[in-house]
Design an enzyme around this catalytic site. Structure first.
Site, PDB file in Angstrom:
ATOM      1  N   SER A 182       5.007   4.589  -3.996  1.00  0.00           N
ATOM      2  CA  SER A 182       4.809   3.357  -4.753  1.00  0.00           C
ATOM      3  C   SER A 182       5.241   3.443  -6.210  1.00  0.00           C
ATOM      4  CB  SER A 182       3.341   2.924  -4.679  1.00  0.00           C
ATOM      5  OG  SER A 182       2.507   3.953  -5.144  1.00  0.00           O
ATOM      6  N   HIS A 210       4.338   0.082   1.577  1.00  0.00           N
ATOM      7  CA  HIS A 210       5.455  -0.548   0.855  1.00  0.00           C
ATOM      8  C   HIS A 210       6.705  -0.678   1.714  1.00  0.00           C
ATOM      9  CE1 HIS A 210       3.840  -1.004  -3.200  1.00  0.00           C
ATOM     10  NE2 HIS A 210       3.120   0.076  -2.928  1.00  0.00           N
ATOM     11  N   LYS A 241       0.831  -6.774   0.767  1.00  0.00           N
ATOM     12  CA  LYS A 241       2.050  -6.701  -0.038  1.00  0.00           C
ATOM     13  C   LYS A 241       3.086  -7.671   0.555  1.00  0.00           C
ATOM     14  CE  LYS A 241       0.754  -1.996  -1.317  1.00  0.00           C
ATOM     15  NZ  LYS A 241      -0.008  -2.325  -2.527  1.00  0.00           N
TER      16      LYS A 241
HETATM   17  C1  LIG Z   1       1.258   3.587  -0.711  1.00  0.00           C
HETATM   18  C2  LIG Z   1       0.090   2.668  -0.680  1.00  0.00           C
HETATM   19  N1  LIG Z   1      -0.812   2.789   0.310  1.00  0.00           N
HETATM   20  C3  LIG Z   1      -1.880   1.987   0.388  1.00  0.00           C
HETATM   21  C4  LIG Z   1      -2.120   1.007  -0.554  1.00  0.00           C
HETATM   22  C5  LIG Z   1      -3.332   0.157  -0.455  1.00  0.00           C
HETATM   23  O1  LIG Z   1      -3.032  -1.089   0.067  1.00  0.00           O
HETATM   24  P1  LIG Z   1      -3.985  -2.339  -0.245  1.00  0.00           P
HETATM   25  O2  LIG Z   1      -3.540  -2.912  -1.548  1.00  0.00           O
HETATM   26  O3  LIG Z   1      -3.775  -3.244   0.912  1.00  0.00           O
HETATM   27  O4  LIG Z   1      -5.377  -1.829  -0.325  1.00  0.00           O
HETATM   28  C6  LIG Z   1      -1.207   0.846  -1.598  1.00  0.00           C
HETATM   29  C7  LIG Z   1      -1.454  -0.233  -2.598  1.00  0.00           C
HETATM   30  O5  LIG Z   1      -1.526  -0.025  -3.762  1.00  0.00           O
HETATM   31  C8  LIG Z   1      -0.084   1.692  -1.676  1.00  0.00           C
HETATM   32  O6  LIG Z   1       0.784   1.580  -2.682  1.00  0.00           O
END
Ligand SMILES: Cc1ncc(COP(=O)(O)O)c(C=O)c1O
Length: 393
Positions: A182, A210, A241
């Protein structure tokens, strides 16, 4: 007089202010869109994860409203008591089909999907082999599991293999990576780690938060992008997202999903989504299937914007996705770049330590399918002006 026992928090906040790292929350005045109003200023928005612009897609909006009218605004319970509605089951069936797995289960967020899964499928006797840049929710889940955690340098499969070779045979082992990272926008070493998992009989898990809606056929994620169907035991995705709403899910074998129904703590102990959220997500998957041009536009915009930043001389790291970092070094410099861009009508969040390593602070940009060329060019012009002023380029 009673002394404030939380007084140390103010001291820590002051330290953040002194280092130029204190952040006030930016507030959207209206919808989450490619060009929107934030803190009263009209800006080109390069900070959301709304990859396909689905937060305001007419079909999703309509389906959410229909679900509110038909089923009310809340589910009223956790899934395992009275909070499983027909529409939750329908969404899970659709997600399993989309990810080409036997079954799927939805959590309240991607965070709880990762944390709840890793912590429930492993225990003290297991070893977790994890990329050093994996998401915080994986790290928290690993800690909660009480398994031994072995971290390998980012994407360094040879180092992961050395770790695996030292694990006593027969030890339950999880190999885990993000599909898209991310903060850097690069892809996990999914195929090579699948090979490693096969070699050691380990469980292979990919967090495609992502990548879902972004990579692979119709946005099926990195597992599809790399042709790894059937080789990844646990696929995590998010509905927050590219899907444009809220939630996370795990896709895998029926046994995995039924086990999570019985043991994943966020599933057991936290209320399920309002039916409107499930309806929205169902509509989003239909859009992925029926409007692939949205994903094509996302990638056209990605190529245009990334090439533009690189031509200006910015350090964009190793990104292979719509997440493009502009790496500037010190935290205060990244925050100054972000603030000055905002004054010029571009919202790109500054990110510093500890979210990224010391000396690697950055402004993170994410383009979406719904940015126009003019908006992206406007943003590039702002980057050029502010980057020159600050001596970044
Ligand atoms: C790589 C990754 N995994 C999981 C999440 C968590 O997702 P959510 O925003 O649906 O809790 C994020 C979000 O920031 C992320 O970037």
């Amino acid at each position: 007089m009673r002394q404030d026992p939380l007084g140390y928090l103010s001291t820590e906040l002051q330290a953040l202010r002194d280092q130029g790292l204190y952040r006030r929350l930016r507030v959207l005045d209206g919808e989450q869109k490619a060009c929107t109003s934030i803190d009263g200023r009209s800006v080109v928005n390069l900070s959301s994860n709304n990859y396909l612009g689905l937060t305001t897609h007419p079909r999703l909006r309509e389906r959410a409203l229909e679900a509110v009218r038909a089923f009310g605004v809340g589910s009223g319970s956790v899934r395992t008591i009275a909070g499983t509605m027909r529409i939750h089951m329908e969404l899970e069936r659709k997600l399993a089909e989309f990810k080409r797995t036997e079954a799927a289960v939805v959590f309240q967020s991607g965070f709880t999907a990762n944390a709840g899964t890793v912590s429930s499928i492993l225990g003290r006797d297991a070893v977790i082999v994890s990329d050093e840049l994996n998401h915080a929710s994986i790290i928290d889940g690993a800690r909660l599991s009480r398994a031994t955690i072995k971290v390998f340098p980012h994407r360094d499969v040879a180092a992961a293999r050395r770790i695996v070779q030292e694990i006593p045979r027969g030890t339950r082992t999880l190999i885990i990576t993000d599909g898209v990272f991310s903060m850097d926008g690069d892809l996990g070493a999914v195929p090579e780690l699948c090979d490693l998992a096969d070699e050691c009989g380990g469980i292979m898990m990919v967090d495609d938060a992502h990548a879902s809606g972004v990579l692979g056929s119709h946005g099926r994620g990195t597992v599809d992008h790399f042709g790894m169907h059937g080789r990844v035991d646990v696929q995590v995705g998010t509905l927050s997202k590219a899907i444009g709403a809220l939630g996370g899910y795990v896709a895998g074998s029926r046994a995995l999903i039924e086990f999570l129904h019985h043991r994943a703590r966020p599933f057991l102990f936290s209320t399920s989504h309002p039916p409107s959220v499930a309806a929205t997500c169902l509509a989003a998957i239909e859009v992925l299937e029926q409007e692939p041009e949205l994903i094509e536009r996302l990638w056209e915009n990605t190529r245009f914007f990334k090439a533009g930043l690189q031509a200006l001389g910015f350090d964009t790291g190793v990104s292979e996705s719509p997440i493009t970092p502009v790496i500037v070094g010190e935290g205060a410099r990244a925050m100054a770049l972000s603030d000055r861009l905002f004054e010029k009508g571009v919202f790109a969040q500054g990110i510093g330590f500890p979210t990224v390593p010391q000396g690697k602070a950055r402004v993170r940009t994410i383009v979406t399918a719904t940015h126009s060329r003019d908006e992206l060019q406007f943003a590039l012009d702002a980057f050029k002006a502010v980057g020159t002023d600050l001596g970044v380029i």
